[in-house]
Enzyme design. Structure first.
Site, PDB file in Angstrom:
ATOM      1  N   GLY A 178       0.808  -1.221   0.000  1.00 37.20           N
ATOM      2  CA  GLY A 178       0.000   0.000   0.000  1.00 37.20           C
ATOM      3  C   GLY A 178       0.834   1.262   0.000  1.00 37.20           C
ATOM      4  O   GLY A 178       2.012   1.234  -0.357  1.00 37.20           O
ATOM      5  N   GLY A 216       5.517   4.525  -8.660  1.00 37.16           N
ATOM      6  CA  GLY A 216       6.244   3.268  -8.903  1.00 37.16           C
ATOM      7  C   GLY A 216       5.265   2.101  -8.965  1.00 37.16           C
ATOM      8  O   GLY A 216       5.290   1.284  -9.895  1.00 37.16           O
ATOM      9  N   HIS A 217       4.365   2.050  -7.958  1.00 39.33           N
ATOM     10  CA  HIS A 217       3.351   0.984  -7.965  1.00 39.33           C
ATOM     11  C   HIS A 217       2.455   1.117  -9.195  1.00 39.33           C
ATOM     12  O   HIS A 217       2.083   0.114  -9.815  1.00 39.33           O
ATOM     13  CB  HIS A 217       2.450   1.076  -6.722  1.00 39.33           C
ATOM     14  CG  HIS A 217       3.163   0.852  -5.426  1.00 39.33           C
ATOM     15  ND1 HIS A 217       3.332   1.842  -4.489  1.00 39.33           N
ATOM     16  CD2 HIS A 217       3.722  -0.254  -4.898  1.00 39.33           C
ATOM     17  CE1 HIS A 217       3.970   1.361  -3.446  1.00 39.33           C
ATOM     18  NE2 HIS A 217       4.229   0.097  -3.664  1.00 39.33           N
ATOM     19  N   GLY A 231       8.818  -4.441  -8.402  1.00 46.67           N
ATOM     20  CA  GLY A 231       9.717  -3.349  -8.794  1.00 46.67           C
ATOM     21  C   GLY A 231      11.172  -3.773  -8.667  1.00 46.67           C
ATOM     22  O   GLY A 231      11.552  -4.504  -7.746  1.00 46.67           O
ATOM     23  N   LYS A 237      13.456  -1.847  -7.809  1.00 42.01           N
ATOM     24  CA  LYS A 237      14.109  -1.135  -6.706  1.00 42.01           C
ATOM     25  C   LYS A 237      14.477  -2.119  -5.593  1.00 42.01           C
ATOM     26  O   LYS A 237      15.534  -2.046  -5.004  1.00 42.01           O
ATOM     27  CB  LYS A 237      13.216  -0.030  -6.136  1.00 42.01           C
ATOM     28  CG  LYS A 237      13.955   0.781  -5.068  1.00 42.01           C
ATOM     29  CD  LYS A 237      13.189   2.000  -4.662  1.00 42.01           C
ATOM     30  CE  LYS A 237      12.108   1.673  -3.664  1.00 42.01           C
ATOM     31  NZ  LYS A 237      12.644   1.289  -2.340  1.00 42.01           N
ATOM     32  N   MET A 257      11.305   6.251  -6.125  1.00 37.70           N
ATOM     33  CA  MET A 257       9.998   6.295  -5.442  1.00 37.70           C
ATOM     34  C   MET A 257       9.930   5.185  -4.401  1.00 37.70           C
ATOM     35  O   MET A 257      10.323   4.042  -4.665  1.00 37.70           O
ATOM     36  CB  MET A 257       8.885   6.078  -6.451  1.00 37.70           C
ATOM     37  CG  MET A 257       8.850   7.141  -7.494  1.00 37.70           C
ATOM     38  SD  MET A 257       7.359   8.107  -7.330  1.00 37.70           S
ATOM     39  CE  MET A 257       7.642   9.336  -8.575  1.00 37.70           C
ATOM     40  N   SER A 258       9.410   5.529  -3.238  1.00 39.95           N
ATOM     41  CA  SER A 258       9.275   4.553  -2.154  1.00 39.95           C
ATOM     42  C   SER A 258       8.185   5.039  -1.211  1.00 39.95           C
ATOM     43  O   SER A 258       8.044   6.253  -0.997  1.00 39.95           O
ATOM     44  CB  SER A 258      10.598   4.466  -1.383  1.00 39.95           C
ATOM     45  OG  SER A 258      10.394   3.871  -0.118  1.00 39.95           O
ATOM     46  N   SER A 259       7.435   4.097  -0.663  1.00 36.04           N
ATOM     47  CA  SER A 259       6.403   4.496   0.307  1.00 36.04           C
ATOM     48  C   SER A 259       7.052   5.171   1.510  1.00 36.04           C
ATOM     49  O   SER A 259       6.440   6.006   2.176  1.00 36.04           O
ATOM     50  CB  SER A 259       5.601   3.282   0.765  1.00 36.04           C
ATOM     51  OG  SER A 259       5.047   2.655  -0.367  1.00 36.04           O
TER      52      SER A 259
END
Ligand code: PAF
Length: 287
Positions: free
Chosen positions: A32, A37-38, A154, A156, A191-193
Site C-alpha cells: 500500500g 512506482g506501484h 519493482g 528497486k 519512489m518509495s512508500s
C-alpha cells in the site's frame, strides 16, 4: 473494482470473473501507500492480463521487532481510488487475521519459506534477519490465493526480486515473475512508500544516494571496472549519510564481484536522519 478482504470471497470472485473473461490473471503485490512506482507496475499488469489483482497488505512476518511495522503508512482509501482509476479488477486488502492463522497470533510462529542462507545473509537480509522468509511466505500465500499467471515486482527491491525468482524456480510455481523499472522523482530519488517519512532536509540529504549511483554508472561507462574504485566514489558522495551497504554484485548470480566483466548491479542502503529518528532507503543501478 471490487475491494475484498476475505480469502474465500476473493477466490470465489476470481473464479467467477475468470469463467467470464478467460485469459491471464496478473497480480501486483504491495504493502500500500501506493505511488507512481506501484502505478507503473499496475499499468504494465493491466496491459498484459485480462484480470488484474492488486494486494495491499502490510505483512507482519517481514518486519523485525524494531522496525516500522506499526508506523508503516496505511492509506487504503487513497490506494483504492488509484487502483480504481488504473482499471484494477480486485483490490485485495486483508487484515493480518484474514491471512495468518489463529496459531500464528497465539504462538508468533507460522510455516515459513526460507530462501538459501547465501542469498539472504547479505545486503538487506544482513540487517533484517528473517525479512526475506516473511516476504517469500506472504508472496507464496498470495500466489496460492490468487492462482495468478504473472506477478509484477519493482526492480528497486532488487534482492527481493532475485529471491522471489529463485523461490518460483525452486518450488515450481507456474508463474512468470516480471521485474519492472525503478521509477524516480524528478530529482532522481527512487519512489518509495517510505519517502513520506522524509522532511525537506532529509529528502535533500537522501538525494546523494541516487547521485552516487548515477556517478558510478558514468564512470563505468567510461571504462572503470574495479568495484573497489566505484564503491569508494559512491561512499565519498554519501558522506552525509549512514551507509549500511554499497555493494556491486553480478546481476545473474547476486555474488559480489571485484572486476565488472558481466552485467552488474550496484546496490545501496543508507539511513537519513529525520528529527532524530532514522529512515532507511534503498536504491540500485545496473552497470
Ligand atoms: O515489496 C513489497 O512491497 C513487499 O515486500 C511485498 C512484495 C508486497 C510482500 O509483502
Amino acid at each position: 473494482m471490487k475491494i475484498i478482504s476475505n480469502v474465500e470471497e476473493l477466490r470465489r470472485e476470481i473464479k467467477a470473473l475468470k469463467a467470464e473473461k478467460q485469459g491471464y490473471i496478473g497480480l501486483v503485490p504491495t504493502m500500500g501507500a501506493l505511488h507512481k512506482g506501484h502505478l507503473s507496475l499496475i499499468e504494465t499488469c493491466r496491459a498484459e492480463n485480462e484480470i488484474v489483482i492488486v494486494s495491499v497488505f502490510v505483512n507482519p512476518t517481514q518486519f523485525g521487532p524494531n522496525e516500522d511495522y506499526d508506523k508503516y503508512p496505511r492509506t487504503i482509501e487513497a490506494d483504492s481510488k488509484l487502483c480504481e482509476k488504473a482499471g484494477v479488477d480486485f483490490l485485495f486488502a486483508p487484515s493480518p487475521k484474514d491471512i495468518y492463522s489463529e496459531y500464528y497470533f497465539k504462538n508468533k510462529e507460522t510455516t515459513l519459506i526460507c530462501p538459501p542462507y547465501e542469498v539472504v545473509n547479505k545486503l538487506c537480509g544482513k540487517s533484517r534477519p528473517g525479512h526475506f522468509d516473511g516476504v517469500c511466505t506472504i508472496v507464496a500465500k498470495l500466489f496460492n490465493i490468487t492462482k495468478c499467471d504473472r506477478a509484477y515486482f519493482g526492480k528497486k527491491d532488487a534482492q527481493q526480486l532475485f529471491i522471489i525468482k529463485n523461490m518460483v524456480r525452486d518450488l515450481n510455481f507456474d508463474i512468470d515473475i516480471i521485474g519492472c523499472p525503478i521509477i524516480r522523482e524528478e530529482d532522481n530519488l527512487a519512489m518509495s512508500s517510505r519517502n513520506t517519512y522524509l522532511n525537506d532536509e532529509a529528502r535533500s540529504a537522501a538525494l546523494n544516494i541516487s547521485k552516487a549511483l548515477f556517478k558510478v554508472k558514468e564512470l563505468r561507462e567510461k571504462g572503470i571496472n574495479e568495484s573497489a574504485t566505484l564503491i569508494d566514489t559512491a561512499l565519498t558522495i554519501m558522506q552525509n549519510l549512514e551507509v549500511e551497504y554499497t555493494e556491486i554484485v553480478s546481476l545473474e548470480t547476486f555474488e559480489n564481484i571485484d572486476i565488472i566483466d558481466e552485467k552488474a548491479l550496484m546496490l545501496i542502503a543508507a539511513k537519513v536522519n529525520v528529527n532524530g529518528s532514522k529512515v532507511r532507503l534503498i536504491d540500485n543501478i545496473e552497470l
